[in-house]
Design a protein around this motif. Structure first.
Motif, mmCIF file in Angstrom:
data_model
loop_
_atom_site.group_PDB
_atom_site.id
_atom_site.type_symbol
_atom_site.label_atom_id
_atom_site.label_comp_id
_atom_site.label_asym_id
_atom_site.label_seq_id
_atom_site.Cartn_x
_atom_site.Cartn_y
_atom_site.Cartn_z
ATOM 1 N N LEU A 1 0.858 -1.186 0.000
ATOM 2 C CA LEU A 1 0.000 0.000 0.000
ATOM 3 C C LEU A 1 0.888 1.228 0.000
ATOM 4 N N ILE A 2 0.472 2.246 -0.761
ATOM 5 C CA ILE A 2 1.187 3.524 -0.778
ATOM 6 C C ILE A 2 0.304 4.591 -0.151
ATOM 7 N N LEU A 3 0.866 5.341 0.790
ATOM 8 C CA LEU A 3 0.217 6.538 1.314
ATOM 9 C C LEU A 3 0.875 7.730 0.635
ATOM 10 N N LEU A 4 0.156 8.364 -0.284
ATOM 11 C CA LEU A 4 0.702 9.485 -1.044
ATOM 12 C C LEU A 4 0.368 10.788 -0.339
ATOM 13 N N PHE A 5 1.397 11.483 0.129
ATOM 14 C CA PHE A 5 1.207 12.725 0.872
ATOM 15 C C PHE A 5 1.183 13.925 -0.067
ATOM 16 N N VAL B 1 -3.615 5.387 -1.238
ATOM 17 C CA VAL B 1 -4.469 6.257 -0.423
ATOM 18 C C VAL B 1 -3.826 7.636 -0.409
ATOM 19 N N ILE B 2 -4.620 8.663 -0.688
ATOM 20 C CA ILE B 2 -4.097 10.034 -0.689
ATOM 21 C C ILE B 2 -4.239 10.628 0.702
ATOM 22 N N CYS B 3 -3.153 11.210 1.208
ATOM 23 C CA CYS B 3 -3.150 11.883 2.507
ATOM 24 C C CYS B 3 -3.004 13.385 2.280
ATOM 25 N N ALA C 1 -7.258 7.995 11.363
ATOM 26 C CA ALA C 1 -8.066 7.648 10.186
ATOM 27 C C ALA C 1 -7.190 7.061 9.084
ATOM 28 N N VAL C 2 -5.958 7.560 8.980
ATOM 29 C CA VAL C 2 -5.021 7.009 7.998
ATOM 30 C C VAL C 2 -4.688 5.564 8.346
ATOM 31 N N VAL C 3 -4.431 5.329 9.630
ATOM 32 C CA VAL C 3 -4.116 3.968 10.083
ATOM 33 C C VAL C 3 -5.300 3.036 9.841
ATOM 34 N N LYS C 4 -6.506 3.519 10.111
ATOM 35 C CA LYS C 4 -7.708 2.705 9.906
ATOM 36 C C LYS C 4 -7.883 2.343 8.440
ATOM 37 N N HIS D 1 -7.291 -1.799 3.981
ATOM 38 C CA HIS D 1 -6.639 -2.243 2.748
ATOM 39 C C HIS D 1 -5.814 -3.505 2.978
ATOM 40 N N LEU D 2 -5.051 -3.487 4.056
ATOM 41 C CA LEU D 2 -4.126 -4.588 4.300
ATOM 42 C C LEU D 2 -4.826 -5.873 4.725
ATOM 43 N N ASN D 3 -6.027 -5.726 5.269
ATOM 44 C CA ASN D 3 -6.758 -6.903 5.743
ATOM 45 C C ASN D 3 -7.911 -7.300 4.824
ATOM 46 N N GLY D 4 -7.987 -6.648 3.668
ATOM 47 C CA GLY D 4 -8.947 -7.069 2.663
ATOM 48 C C GLY D 4 -10.364 -6.628 2.893
ATOM 49 N N SER D 5 -10.620 -5.847 3.945
ATOM 50 C CA SER D 5 -11.998 -5.410 4.204
ATOM 51 C C SER D 5 -12.375 -4.204 3.369
ATOM 52 N N ALA D 6 -11.380 -3.667 2.643
ATOM 53 C CA ALA D 6 -11.681 -2.591 1.698
ATOM 54 C C ALA D 6 -10.985 -2.942 0.401
#
Length: 381
Positions: free
Chosen positions: A276-280, A311-313, A354-357, A362-367
């Motif tokens: 997963l990428i968190l794009l700041f 995910v865009i931050c 909220a970012v962690v959530k 994403h990491l656990n497949g629920s989204a």
């Protein structure tokens, strides 16, 4: 501090970069005392800027005891040497934006990997300069050796440079192989990888520090982070404990020279191998800057990590007005259509949970990521 003039030839087809160059120069100790911007339809073939404007710069150099001239443009080696001759020879330092970027890298480098990457990028970027320098010396009256302009002396230089490049590439391969083993070990232990990405100074390292309880340097100017840093993060999401590896990496910059970008391919490769990428994105800036930086980030991600969920931050909300934040978010949503977006202030710790959530989902497949949550199937401007 070296007294410096920043110069730019601004043409209609390219954005202005002199302010970015000023910021970079000042962040590593240059004292910018003047700026010259010339607007032309095309770059001048010999000096980049027009001869008349170069004479004006020459006068300013003499009147203000200027020691260095930094061009916001990319200059071929021949132009740098010719400009230097007009301005007073080797006593005046003349560099372009790419050489300034490499100087910034050099100042920031803390690890063996980063230092090797920078030295390799410098050698590759200036490889052709030996021949050009010796050729111009011959044409313009210098003594270049008994084999003719640019012949024997250049061959000696070329052999030495190629040998140094080969040695550095071998050292880097050894460093990379160790990093690959470490990455494989993390995966074997079942830790997903979350990579922080984004334009330089968008707040990635501030977020990294907050999440990992680290104290990495921030706020030193562009490219504070050059090497990747990885830390295991343990979190609790509604009673469900989970862990992941958080990676902080080099920031993006618009129109980076391919030779420099290639030297950092493996550093950027840490982003490519993420789950997963968190794009700041810094939403406190003006809309034009946000737009340019979004597109620069998007182009780089399409090249190195098109298949990785994103995910865009929208960061630095503490420095943004409500209107500024809303306009910035609209621009982000148009550029990265369908990609999840979270607003936060990494500095103040606002909404970081909220970012962690979102990462957890994403990491656990629920989204389950939709096709548009990565860049693989999304290529509209």
């Amino acid at each position: 501090m070296m007294r410096t003039l920043v110069a730019e030839c601004k043409i209609p087809s390219a954005p202005s970069r002199y302010e970015e160059v000023e910021t970079m120069a000042e962040s590593i100790g240059y004292e910018v005392v003047d700026t010259i911007v010339q607007h032309r339809k095309n770059l001048h073939h010999t000096y980049c800027i027009g001869p008349g404007k170069l004479e004006e710069i020459k006068m300013l150099v003499a009147e203000n005891d200027i020691e260095a001239v930094v061009f916001a443009n990319t200059l071929p080696s021949a132009q740098i040497f010719k400009i230097q001759r007009v301005l007073g020879g080797t006593e005046i330092k003349v560099i372009d934006r790419n050489l300034l970027i490499l100087e910034v890298f050099d100042k920031r480098a803390m690890t063996k990997e980063a230092k090797l990457q920078i030295a390799l990028a410098k050698l590759r970027y200036t490889f052709s300069w030996g021949r050009e320098f010796l050729r111009l010396e011959g044409i313009l009256g210098g003594q270049v050796g008994w084999s003719g302009p640019g012949d024997y002396p250049y061959h000696d230089y070329e052999r030495t440079a190629k040998k140094r490049i080969a040695n550095m590439e071998k050292e880097l391969r050894d460093v990379y192989s160790k990093k690959t083993l470490l990455r494989d070990h993390r995966r074997e232990r079942g830790f997903p990888i979350v990579a922080l990405a984004g334009y330089t100074q968008s707040g990635k390292t501030t977020f990294f520090n907050r999440m990992s309880a680290e104290h990495k340097d921030t706020g030193l100017g562009p490219f504070t982070t050059l090497s990747t840093f990885a830390r295991r993060i343990d979190q609790n999401n509604g009673g469900d404990n989970f862990s992941f590896i958080l990676i902080d990496s080099i920031g993006f910059i618009e129109d980076m020279h391919p030779t420099i970008l290639k030297a950092f391919n493996t550093t950027l490769g840490e982003i490519s191998n993420a789950d997963l990428i968190l794009l700041f994105v810094d939403v406190s800036e003006d809309l034009e800057s946000i737009f340019r930086k979004l597109n620069a980030s998007k182009e780089i991600l399409k090249k190195i990590a098109a298949k990785v969920p994103l995910v865009i931050c929208a960061n630095k909300t503490d420095r943004s007005s409500d209107l500024q934040l809303e306009e910035g978010k609209k621009l982000i949503s148009r550029t990265f259509e369908g990609v999840p977006l979270i607003e936060l202030s990494a500095l103040k710790g606002i909404n970081t949970e909220a970012v962690v959530k979102e990462a957890y989902h994403h990491l656990n497949g629920s989204a389950s990521p939709t096709p548009s949550s990565s860049l693989e199937l999304h290529s509209s401007p």
